[in-house]
Scaffold this active site. Structure first.
Site, PDB file in Angstrom:
ATOM      1  N   ASP A  98       0.853  -1.188   0.000  1.00 16.47           N
ATOM      2  CA  ASP A  98       0.000   0.000   0.000  1.00 16.47           C
ATOM      3  C   ASP A  98       0.897   1.249   0.000  1.00 16.47           C
ATOM      4  OD1 ASP A  98      -3.164   0.555   1.107  1.00 16.47           O
ATOM      5  OD2 ASP A  98      -1.726   2.202   1.172  1.00 16.47           O
ATOM      6  N   SER A 117      -6.354  14.430 -13.841  1.00 15.69           N
ATOM      7  CA  SER A 117      -7.614  14.188 -14.555  1.00 15.69           C
ATOM      8  C   SER A 117      -8.178  15.505 -15.063  1.00 15.69           C
ATOM      9  CB  SER A 117      -8.606  13.557 -13.572  1.00 15.69           C
ATOM     10  OG  SER A 117      -9.928  13.659 -14.053  1.00 15.69           O
ATOM     11  N   TYR A 155     -13.335  12.957  -5.132  1.00 17.72           N
ATOM     12  CA  TYR A 155     -12.290  12.410  -6.011  1.00 17.72           C
ATOM     13  C   TYR A 155     -11.612  13.529  -6.793  1.00 17.72           C
ATOM     14  CZ  TYR A 155     -10.315  10.296 -10.219  1.00 17.72           C
ATOM     15  OH  TYR A 155      -9.466   9.967 -11.262  1.00 17.72           O
ATOM     16  N   LYS A 194      -7.561  15.234  -6.709  1.00 22.94           N
ATOM     17  CA  LYS A 194      -6.619  15.495  -7.814  1.00 22.94           C
ATOM     18  C   LYS A 194      -6.137  16.940  -7.761  1.00 22.94           C
ATOM     19  CE  LYS A 194      -6.781  11.379  -9.714  1.00 22.94           C
ATOM     20  NZ  LYS A 194      -5.673  10.456  -9.508  1.00 22.94           N
ATOM     21  N   PHE A 218     -27.397   8.445 -19.108  1.00 26.42           N
ATOM     22  CA  PHE A 218     -27.736   9.415 -18.066  1.00 26.42           C
ATOM     23  C   PHE A 218     -27.944  10.808 -18.664  1.00 26.42           C
ATOM     24  CE2 PHE A 218     -24.971   6.438 -15.358  1.00 26.42           C
ATOM     25  CZ  PHE A 218     -26.069   5.694 -14.943  1.00 26.42           C
TER      26      PHE A 218
HETATM   27  P1  NAD Z   1      -7.404   1.327 -11.485  1.00 27.72           P
HETATM   28  O1  NAD Z   1      -8.244   1.241 -10.274  1.00 27.72           O
HETATM   29  O2  NAD Z   1      -7.552   0.282 -12.521  1.00 27.72           O
HETATM   30  O3  NAD Z   1      -5.856   1.399 -11.060  1.00 27.72           O
HETATM   31  C1  NAD Z   1      -5.436   1.961  -9.839  1.00 27.72           C
HETATM   32  C2  NAD Z   1      -4.517   0.949  -9.186  1.00 27.72           C
HETATM   33  O4  NAD Z   1      -4.043   1.488  -7.953  1.00 27.72           O
HETATM   34  C3  NAD Z   1      -5.209  -0.370  -8.864  1.00 27.72           C
HETATM   35  O5  NAD Z   1      -4.417  -1.437  -9.340  1.00 27.72           O
HETATM   36  C4  NAD Z   1      -5.317  -0.390  -7.346  1.00 27.72           C
HETATM   37  O6  NAD Z   1      -5.247  -1.695  -6.827  1.00 27.72           O
HETATM   38  C5  NAD Z   1      -4.118   0.476  -6.961  1.00 27.72           C
HETATM   39  N1  NAD Z   1      -4.263   1.165  -5.672  1.00 27.72           N
HETATM   40  C6  NAD Z   1      -5.311   1.907  -5.245  1.00 27.72           C
HETATM   41  N2  NAD Z   1      -5.081   2.390  -4.007  1.00 27.72           N
HETATM   42  C7  NAD Z   1      -3.837   1.949  -3.667  1.00 27.72           C
HETATM   43  C8  NAD Z   1      -3.032   2.101  -2.513  1.00 27.72           C
HETATM   44  N3  NAD Z   1      -3.462   2.791  -1.444  1.00 27.72           N
HETATM   45  N4  NAD Z   1      -1.814   1.534  -2.483  1.00 27.72           N
HETATM   46  C9  NAD Z   1      -1.370   0.810  -3.543  1.00 27.72           C
HETATM   47  N5  NAD Z   1      -2.094   0.617  -4.655  1.00 27.72           N
HETATM   48  C10 NAD Z   1      -3.317   1.174  -4.713  1.00 27.72           C
HETATM   49  O7  NAD Z   1      -7.619   2.779 -12.109  1.00 27.72           O
HETATM   50  P2  NAD Z   1      -7.105   3.400 -13.482  1.00 27.72           P
HETATM   51  O8  NAD Z   1      -8.284   3.708 -14.311  1.00 27.72           O
HETATM   52  O9  NAD Z   1      -6.004   2.583 -14.043  1.00 27.72           O
HETATM   53  O10 NAD Z   1      -6.553   4.785 -12.943  1.00 27.72           O
HETATM   54  C11 NAD Z   1      -5.172   5.009 -12.708  1.00 27.72           C
HETATM   55  C12 NAD Z   1      -4.986   6.451 -12.273  1.00 27.72           C
HETATM   56  O11 NAD Z   1      -5.487   7.323 -13.290  1.00 27.72           O
HETATM   57  C13 NAD Z   1      -5.744   6.826 -11.008  1.00 27.72           C
HETATM   58  O12 NAD Z   1      -4.937   7.736 -10.269  1.00 27.72           O
HETATM   59  C14 NAD Z   1      -6.971   7.537 -11.524  1.00 27.72           C
HETATM   60  O13 NAD Z   1      -7.469   8.451 -10.603  1.00 27.72           O
HETATM   61  C15 NAD Z   1      -6.405   8.248 -12.735  1.00 27.72           C
HETATM   62  N6  NAD Z   1      -7.403   8.599 -13.754  1.00 27.72           N
HETATM   63  C16 NAD Z   1      -8.177   7.620 -14.302  1.00 27.72           C
HETATM   64  C17 NAD Z   1      -9.136   7.960 -15.257  1.00 27.72           C
HETATM   65  C18 NAD Z   1     -10.021   6.904 -15.873  1.00 27.72           C
HETATM   66  O14 NAD Z   1     -10.995   7.279 -16.508  1.00 27.72           O
HETATM   67  N7  NAD Z   1      -9.726   5.631 -15.732  1.00 27.72           N
HETATM   68  C19 NAD Z   1      -9.300   9.295 -15.654  1.00 27.72           C
HETATM   69  C20 NAD Z   1      -8.484  10.269 -15.072  1.00 27.72           C
HETATM   70  C21 NAD Z   1      -7.524   9.904 -14.126  1.00 27.72           C
HETATM   71  N1  UFG Z   2     -22.744   7.324 -18.773  1.00 31.48           N
HETATM   72  C1  UFG Z   2     -23.981   6.817 -19.069  1.00 31.48           C
HETATM   73  N2  UFG Z   2     -24.305   5.588 -18.590  1.00 31.48           N
HETATM   74  C2  UFG Z   2     -23.450   4.843 -17.845  1.00 31.48           C
HETATM   75  C3  UFG Z   2     -22.173   5.373 -17.552  1.00 31.48           C
HETATM   76  C4  UFG Z   2     -21.857   6.622 -18.023  1.00 31.48           C
HETATM   77  O1  UFG Z   2     -24.783   7.457 -19.734  1.00 31.48           O
HETATM   78  O2  UFG Z   2     -23.818   3.732 -17.426  1.00 31.48           O
HETATM   79  C5  UFG Z   2     -22.397   8.647 -19.295  1.00 31.48           C
HETATM   80  C6  UFG Z   2     -22.073   9.639 -18.197  1.00 31.48           C
HETATM   81  O3  UFG Z   2     -23.257  10.241 -17.721  1.00 31.48           O
HETATM   82  C7  UFG Z   2     -21.158  10.590 -18.939  1.00 31.48           C
HETATM   83  C8  UFG Z   2     -20.441   9.700 -19.952  1.00 31.48           C
HETATM   84  O4  UFG Z   2     -21.225   8.523 -20.068  1.00 31.48           O
HETATM   85  O5  UFG Z   2     -21.940  11.506 -19.640  1.00 31.48           O
HETATM   86  C9  UFG Z   2     -19.049   9.318 -19.506  1.00 31.48           C
HETATM   87  O6  UFG Z   2     -19.126   8.813 -18.194  1.00 31.48           O
HETATM   88  P1  UFG Z   2     -17.908   8.065 -17.487  1.00 31.48           P
HETATM   89  O7  UFG Z   2     -18.358   7.703 -16.122  1.00 31.48           O
HETATM   90  O8  UFG Z   2     -17.383   6.985 -18.351  1.00 31.48           O
HETATM   91  O9  UFG Z   2     -16.798   9.192 -17.453  1.00 31.48           O
HETATM   92  P2  UFG Z   2     -16.814  10.620 -16.750  1.00 31.48           P
HETATM   93  O10 UFG Z   2     -16.568  11.609 -17.835  1.00 31.48           O
HETATM   94  O11 UFG Z   2     -17.961  10.834 -15.884  1.00 31.48           O
HETATM   95  O12 UFG Z   2     -15.579  10.446 -15.780  1.00 31.48           O
HETATM   96  C10 UFG Z   2     -14.275  10.495 -16.257  1.00 31.48           C
HETATM   97  C11 UFG Z   2     -13.311   9.686 -15.390  1.00 31.48           C
HETATM   98  C12 UFG Z   2     -13.156  10.315 -14.037  1.00 31.48           C
HETATM   99  C13 UFG Z   2     -12.919  11.775 -14.122  1.00 31.48           C
HETATM  100  C14 UFG Z   2     -13.974  12.434 -14.967  1.00 31.48           C
HETATM  101  C15 UFG Z   2     -13.744  13.889 -15.144  1.00 31.48           C
HETATM  102  O13 UFG Z   2     -13.771   8.366 -15.238  1.00 31.48           O
HETATM  103  O14 UFG Z   2     -12.008   9.732 -13.436  1.00 31.48           O
HETATM  104  O15 UFG Z   2     -13.936  11.838 -16.256  1.00 31.48           O
HETATM  105  O16 UFG Z   2     -12.492  14.083 -15.733  1.00 31.48           O
HETATM  106  F1  UFG Z   2     -12.959  12.359 -12.893  1.00 31.48           F
END
Ligand code: NAD
Ligand code: UFG
Length: 341
Positions: A58, A124, A149, A153, A218
């Site tokens: 962790d 993000s 969340y 960031k 949504f």
């Molecule tokens: P993910 O959950 O698949 O990956 C995050 C990883 O971090 C996981 O493997 C989890 O087990 C590990 N983790 C979480 N808390 C931990 C801790 N306390 N110690 C050690 N490991 C820990 O998510 P992801 O989509 O790959 O996202 C990666 C990063 O990108 C995150 O910081 C997320 O906030 C950021 N991000 C993701 C998105 C998206 O849409 N996926 C968008 C913007 C930013």
């Molecule tokens: N949506 C649906 N149905 C679903 C899921 C999502 O209609 O079942 C819509 C949402 O309302 C949104 C779009 O699809 O309009 C995208 O939604 P996501 O949840 O896939 O993505 P977001 O843009 O809400 O979120 C992403 C990242 C977050 C980040 C955020 C803002 O997942 O980590 O962008 O940057 F915080």
């Protein structure tokens, strides 16, 4: 060069680890597996034929982190580890601040103890908040995101700025991701959400594979072209290559000190209805849907101005929306239950 990747077993982390290995970096993955499976790393090893040192731990466990720094010659940390469910962060905000802010501080403190000055942070688009107009560019002020969340960031970005002021050796890049989707072209690694997916593409893919009956869209009454929200979707392999580009930028710009933010997106907004259509035509799978009420906290539309990453990092998202859909489906249809056996 040894790169410590926190959260490297997760969705974006595993694809980035693969890209780093393919470019001859040595990778140490540190992950507590709270939202991932070590199987992702096994598959990355198989795909690349390279080894990865995996440590289950962790980021808040500083003693364990210290051991990792003692046993490796780490030059840079790419910090993905975080809790990432926007909705969940409103119900357990303290856990989010604990993991995402305190956890990041722990990583930065241990880096400082070991004289490691290079940091790449998973930020993000949410840091732009509601205040800024689209397309978002990096000169805009940090906004006020609507969720804990998003606040995490923003806080980490501020911490990095303060750290850079206090420490003349510190070098950080904040990569502001837009909406990563898709999977590696092999279909071997991809996004494996636990429970009901929060994000659009994993939900669509689970409808396609028969795990969910239909998609809820949504909101159909937003002030957008077709009434649904618009986002900047980019292929996760383009995003992975963005991390490589950021690492190479840090290596090349030896005199750089401070924090630099880069948007990683395509520069195009795509609506939810358009995503459904694109998925259907790329995969020939029907996606039944209902138009449901708006989801709280969603902004109508945002996308990136990605010029800065293009000119300075020499990075551009190149994979098409069709490719994103095909690769999502390839992963989901090969792995209907994700990494679970
Ligand atoms: P993910 O959950 O698949 O990956 C995050 C990883 O971090 C996981 O493997 C989890 O087990 C590990 N983790 C979480 N808390 C931990 C801790 N306390 N110690 C050690 N490991 C820990 O998510 P992801 O989509 O790959 O996202 C990666 C990063 O990108 C995150 O910081 C997320 O906030 C950021 N991000 C993701 C998105 C998206 O849409 N996926 C968008 C913007 C930013
Ligand atoms: N949506 C649906 N149905 C679903 C899921 C999502 O209609 O079942 C819509 C949402 O309302 C949104 C779009 O699809 O309009 C995208 O939604 P996501 O949840 O896939 O993505 P977001 O843009 O809400 O979120 C992403 C990242 C977050 C980040 C955020 C803002 O997942 O980590 O962008 O940057 F915080």
């Amino acid at each position: 060069m040894q790169v410590l990747v926190t959260g490297g077993a997760g969705y974006i982390g595993s694809h980035s680890v693969l890209t780093l290995l393919e470019n001859d970096y040595e990778v140490i993955v540190y992950d507590n597996l709270c939202n991932s499976s070590a199987e992702s790393i096994e598959r990355v090893k198989r795909l690349t034929g390279k080894s990865v040192d995996f440590i289950e731990g962790d980021i808040r466990d500083k003693d364990k982190l210290r051991e990792v720094f003692e046993h490796h010659n780490i030059s840079v940390v790419i910090h993905f580890a975080a809790l990432k469910a926007v909705g969940e962060s409103t119900t357990i905000p303290l856990s989010y601040f604990q993991s995402n802010v305190h956890g990041t501080v722990c990583v930065l403190e241990v880096m400082k103890e070991f004289g490691v000055n290079n940091f790449i942070f998973s930020s993000s688009a949410t840091v732009y908040g509601e205040e800024n107009d689209v397309p978002y560019d990096e000169n805009m002020k940090l906004g006020t995101p609507s969720s804990p969340y998003g606040a995490n960031k923003v806080m980490v970005e501020r911490i990095l700025q303060d750290l850079a002021i206090s420490d003349p050796q510190f070098r950080a890049v904040s990569l502001r991701y837009f909406n990563p989707i898709g999977a590696h072209e092999s279909g071997e690694i991809g996004e494996d959400p636990s429970g009901i997916p929060n994000n659009l593409l994993p939900y669509v893919a689970q409808v396609a594979v028969g795990k969910r009956a239909k998609l809820n869209i949504f909101g159909g009454d937003y002030p957008t072209q077709d009434g649904s929200c618009e986002r900047d979707y980019l292929h996760v392999m383009d995003l992975a290559e963005g991390h490589l580009a950021a690492l190479e930028w840090l290596n090349k710009n030896e005199s750089f000190r401070g924090v630099e933010a880069f948007n990683l997106g395509t520069g195009n907004g795509v609506s939810v209805f358009a995503i459904v259509k694109a998925f259907e035509s790329a995969t020939s799978k029907a996606i039944p849907f209902d138009v449901a009420p708006r989801r709280s906290g969603d902004l109508p539309a945002f996308w990136a101005n990605a010029n800065k990453a293009n000119t300075q990092l020499n990075w551009q998202a190149t994979r098409s929306l069709t490719q994103m859909m095909k690769d999502t489906w390839h992963w989901q249809s090969n792995n209907p239950n994700g990494y679970a056996k």
